[in-house]
Design an enzyme around this catalytic site. Structure first.
Site, PDB file in Angstrom:
ATOM      1  CG  ASN A  49      -5.547   0.648   1.589  1.00  0.00           C
ATOM      2  OD1 ASN A  49      -6.609   0.712   0.982  1.00  0.00           O
ATOM      3  ND2 ASN A  49      -5.239  -0.351   2.387  1.00  0.00           N
ATOM      4  N   GLY A 111      -5.868 -12.616   5.869  1.00  0.00           N
ATOM      5  CA  GLY A 111      -6.363 -11.255   5.689  1.00  0.00           C
ATOM      6  C   GLY A 111      -5.990 -10.594   4.386  1.00  0.00           C
ATOM      7  CB  ALA A 112      -4.058 -11.664   1.416  1.00  0.00           C
ATOM      8  N   GLY A 113      -6.433  -9.162   1.043  1.00  0.00           N
ATOM      9  CA  GLY A 113      -7.549  -8.774   0.193  1.00  0.00           C
ATOM     10  C   GLY A 113      -7.278  -9.086  -1.264  1.00  0.00           C
ATOM     11  CB  VAL A 114      -5.044  -8.104  -3.777  1.00  0.00           C
ATOM     12  CG1 VAL A 114      -4.592  -8.493  -5.179  1.00  0.00           C
ATOM     13  CG2 VAL A 114      -6.089  -7.004  -3.838  1.00  0.00           C
ATOM     14  CG  HIS A 119      -0.404  -6.036  -1.042  1.00  0.00           C
ATOM     15  ND1 HIS A 119      -1.068  -7.139  -1.561  1.00  0.00           N
ATOM     16  CD2 HIS A 119      -1.223  -5.524  -0.094  1.00  0.00           C
ATOM     17  CE1 HIS A 119      -2.230  -7.275  -0.964  1.00  0.00           C
ATOM     18  NE2 HIS A 119      -2.358  -6.308  -0.063  1.00  0.00           N
ATOM     19  CG  HIS A 121      -1.356  -3.700   4.307  1.00  0.00           C
ATOM     20  ND1 HIS A 121      -2.482  -2.989   3.969  1.00  0.00           N
ATOM     21  CD2 HIS A 121      -1.494  -4.929   3.749  1.00  0.00           C
ATOM     22  CE1 HIS A 121      -3.270  -3.760   3.237  1.00  0.00           C
ATOM     23  NE2 HIS A 121      -2.688  -4.946   3.084  1.00  0.00           N
TER      24      HIS A 121
END
Length: 165
Positions: A49, A111-114, A119, A121
């Protein structure tokens, strides 16, 4: 709040070379090292990341662009979970953390940024790693540059093979 200087971030903030596609998907002529990709197999990919919560913060994704677990084949799901397990083993060996946060954020509200490409974490944790600084200064301390962490981890991930358990 007091400022913490991080001038290297301006290249990202102002840069016109931001990727136009999904960060998890393969790109034509991609430079795996520049993208901090530690492993890219037939079904899964492991990358660091660029905006970590802690040193060694990894992202494990299926190679196929898919938003939900339900869309994965059994083979993809198994491979993805094996890569999470292998990543934990390598991080334990190389970085000696006291524990881990392992998570999957599905949807922006979670909270998923993409959110379009699922994916996991993996965040290594050490006793006392969240000290007073985030609480009082609203600042996260990452003690090692991510390129140095990448160089430590890279040879271990290159030893992985598809289907390895």
């Amino acid at each position: 709040m007091k400022p913490l200087w991080a001038p290297w971030r301006m290249d990202y903030i102002l840069g016109e070379d931001k990727p136009s596609g999904c960060i998890f998907c393969p790109w034509e002529g991609e430079d795996l090292r520049a993208r901090l990709i530690l492993f890219s197999g037939r079904l899964s990919r492991i990358m660091m990341n660029k905006f970590p919560y802690a040193n060694g913060h990894l992202l494990v994704s299926p190679l196929r662009h898919i938003p939900e677990l339900d869309g994965l084949s059994h083979e993809e799901l198994l491979d993805l979970m094996l890569k999470v397990r292998q990543s934990l083993k390598i991080l334990r060996h190389v970085m000696n953390p006291d524990g881990f946060n392992v998570g999957l954020n599905l949807g922006a509200v979670a909270g998923a940024g993409v959110e379009a490409h699922l994916h996991f974490h993996i965040v290594p944790r050490w006793l006392g790693d969240t000290n007073f600084i985030p609480v009082f200064a609203d600042v996260r301390v990452i003690p090692e540059h991510f390129q140095a962490t990448y160089e430590k981890l890279y040879p271990h991930f290159q030893a992985l093979a598809d289907g390895e358990q």
